[in-house]
Enzyme design. Structure first.
Site, PDB file in Angstrom:
ATOM      1  N   HIS A 268       0.864  -1.182   0.000  1.00 22.44           N
ATOM      2  CA  HIS A 268       0.000   0.000   0.000  1.00 22.44           C
ATOM      3  C   HIS A 268       0.902   1.234   0.000  1.00 22.44           C
ATOM      4  O   HIS A 268       1.546   1.534   1.009  1.00 22.44           O
ATOM      5  CB  HIS A 268      -0.901  -0.017   1.245  1.00 22.44           C
ATOM      6  CG  HIS A 268      -1.821  -1.195   1.266  1.00 22.44           C
ATOM      7  ND1 HIS A 268      -2.113  -1.901   2.396  1.00 22.44           N
ATOM      8  CD2 HIS A 268      -2.496  -1.790   0.243  1.00 22.44           C
ATOM      9  CE1 HIS A 268      -2.957  -2.891   2.087  1.00 22.44           C
ATOM     10  NE2 HIS A 268      -3.193  -2.843   0.788  1.00 22.44           N
TER      11      HIS A 268
ATOM     12  N   GLU B  25       1.502   3.995   2.666  1.00 17.71           N
ATOM     13  CA  GLU B  25       2.080   3.611   3.955  1.00 17.71           C
ATOM     14  C   GLU B  25       3.600   3.742   3.882  1.00 17.71           C
ATOM     15  O   GLU B  25       4.353   2.767   3.954  1.00 17.71           O
ATOM     16  CB  GLU B  25       1.615   2.188   4.302  1.00 17.71           C
ATOM     17  CG  GLU B  25       0.096   2.145   4.494  1.00 17.71           C
ATOM     18  CD  GLU B  25      -0.519   0.754   4.388  1.00 17.71           C
ATOM     19  OE1 GLU B  25      -1.759   0.674   4.345  1.00 17.71           O
ATOM     20  OE2 GLU B  25       0.231  -0.231   4.341  1.00 17.71           O
TER      21      GLU B  25
ATOM     22  N   HIS C  65       3.439  -2.784   6.863  1.00 13.83           N
ATOM     23  CA  HIS C  65       2.348  -1.855   6.530  1.00 13.83           C
ATOM     24  C   HIS C  65       2.241  -0.717   7.545  1.00 13.83           C
ATOM     25  O   HIS C  65       2.931  -0.703   8.561  1.00 13.83           O
ATOM     26  CB  HIS C  65       1.007  -2.610   6.560  1.00 13.83           C
ATOM     27  CG  HIS C  65       0.811  -3.553   5.418  1.00 13.83           C
ATOM     28  ND1 HIS C  65      -0.035  -3.291   4.388  1.00 13.83           N
ATOM     29  CD2 HIS C  65       1.381  -4.759   5.163  1.00 13.83           C
ATOM     30  CE1 HIS C  65      -0.005  -4.305   3.532  1.00 13.83           C
ATOM     31  NE2 HIS C  65       0.855  -5.204   3.969  1.00 13.83           N
TER      32      HIS C  65
ATOM     33  N   GLU D 206       2.150  -3.844  11.384  1.00 10.36           N
ATOM     34  CA  GLU D 206       1.504  -2.537  11.185  1.00 10.36           C
ATOM     35  C   GLU D 206       2.128  -1.480  12.084  1.00 10.36           C
ATOM     36  O   GLU D 206       2.339  -1.711  13.271  1.00 10.36           O
ATOM     37  CB  GLU D 206       0.005  -2.632  11.515  1.00 10.36           C
ATOM     38  CG  GLU D 206      -0.778  -3.609  10.660  1.00 10.36           C
ATOM     39  CD  GLU D 206      -1.216  -3.039   9.312  1.00 10.36           C
ATOM     40  OE1 GLU D 206      -1.008  -1.826   9.067  1.00 10.36           O
ATOM     41  OE2 GLU D 206      -1.766  -3.818   8.500  1.00 10.36           O
TER      42      GLU D 206
HETATM   43 ZN   LIG Z   1      -1.423  -1.677   4.326  1.00  9.26          ZN
END
Ligand SMILES: [Zn+2]
Length: 375
Positions: A166, A169, A259, A335
């Site tokens: 992504h 990010e 992420h 994350e």
């Molecule tokens: Zn992500």
């Protein structure tokens, strides 16, 4: 006054910029997609005057919960990014800032430029422990770069780390910079020990097209790469197609997919408790990794995170589930926050590029702890 986003990872639409106290803006959607949330623009204004910048379409963004408690980033020199007062009223996001200089950049998170990405790859390649491999080409014609760290050998574990599926990010690539810097430091005992028994396959940016285009979540043709791992295609998701193909050649003993999370103000991991083959061995690997990372840094915690998947209910199109199942290996999504780590808040900078780099360094300590158990 002028507002521009005509540069690498720029994204803003100017609705009106007639008076400093009421600048009206909107974030553009990712190409061929409805996702949007990443913004990055330059204001040429007036030093000493308060500028009130209203993002009108904030509530329609991909993760409106991400705006609660969020403070936008600003920078004069594009090196130091600090937080500026930001408010969300459930509809619009308002950034208020009185610049000390004429021009200033604003962004959703600290940008990681394509130039810096290229520098990262070339500087890694200078190490005798690193082999630079071309996986393939993206839809916009960029290189999908793989760094192989360590000499492959039968007794060594194969560890894959991917980041920035992504593109918005960007903390994920800052993380990779710290991770690579330590792994390639031949005076670091953890790195040396790791390379005795492991080979690392690292993709520091899975989505260079989306990154340059200023996307939040998708590649050049609007594909969310982290929903493509069951059946990637050269037309929609060559990035995943090439990585998975290479993984099939090398095998995988551990996978980490890095992420950022818009809403939760914590660092956390999401495992694959919901994949069909999840068992006690898998659980033990996860617990060993988490315990070691908790010891390595107070930036990590296990109290807050995503709800656990019920047994057999994992979304198998997501990278960490697909890889965990296919290779029966330890497989985590990691994350980091866009906002801050609420356990260790920093009012001026929030979660930052240097903190992302440090976490990347510390994760190596956790990998060292789990490495003897990986096979
Ligand atoms: Zn992500």
């Amino acid at each position: 006054m002028r507002i521009s986003a005509n540069f690498d990872s720029g994204n803003i639409q100017v609705i009106s910029a007639d008076s400093a106290d009421n600048i009206r803006l909107a974030i553009n959607k990712d190409n061929q997609s409805d996702f949007y949330q990443w913004f990055h623009y330059k204001l040429f204004g007036e030093a000493g005057t308060e500028h009130v910048m209203v993002i009108e379409n904030a509530s329609g963004s991909a993760y409106p919960d991400g705006w609660d408690g969020y403070q936008a980033l600003a920078s004069y020199d594009r090196e130091t990014w600090f937080r500026v007062p930001t408010e969300y009223n459930g509809k619009e996001l308002t950034i208020r800032h009185t610049p000390e200089q004429e021009s200033v950049y604003y962004a959703y998170f600290v940008p990681y430029s394509y130039e810096r990405h290229q520098d990262l790859i070339q500087s890694a390649q200078q190490s005798v422990d690193c082999y630079h491999e071309l996986l393939g080409e993206t839809i916009d014609g960029r290189e999908l770069n793989l760094l192989v760290i360590g000499e492959p050998a039968e007794h060594k574990n194969t560890i894959w780390v991917t980041a920035r599926q992504h593109p918005g990010e960007s903390m994920a690539e800052w993380f990779m910079e710290g991770f690579l810097g330590r792994l390639l430091d031949d005076e670091d005992g953890v790195a040396r020990k790791l390379l005795d028994n492991n080979v690392f396959y690292i993709v520091p940016n899975m989505n260079p097209d989306g990154s340059v285009r200023g996307h939040l979540r998708t590649n050049a043709v609007g594909t969310n790469l982290n929903r493509e791992w069951a059946e990637p295609s050269l037309e929609k998701s060559p990035e995943v197609f090439y990585v998975l193909k290479r993984m099939e050649q090398t095998g995988v003993d551990m996978f980490l997919d890095v992420h950022g999370d818009e809403a939760l103000p914590y660092n956390f991991v999401a495992g694959c408790e919901g994949i069909p083959s999840y068992d006690e061995r898998h659980k033990d690997l996860e617990n060993t990794f988490k315990a070691a990372l908790l010891t390595a840094t107070p930036e990590f915690q296990t109290k807050y995170g995503y709800d656990l998947d019920a047994p057999g209910q994992a979304n198998m199109t997501v990278a960490n589930s697909a890889v965990g199942e296919k290779f029966k290996c330890l497989s985590y999504t990691l994350e980091m926050p866009f906002k801050d780590n609420a356990d260790l808040p920093d009012e001026d900078f929030g979660w930052s590029a240097p903190r992302s780099q440090r976490l990347g360094e510390d994760v190596l300590t956790a990998i060292l702890a789990v490495s003897p158990k990986l096979r």
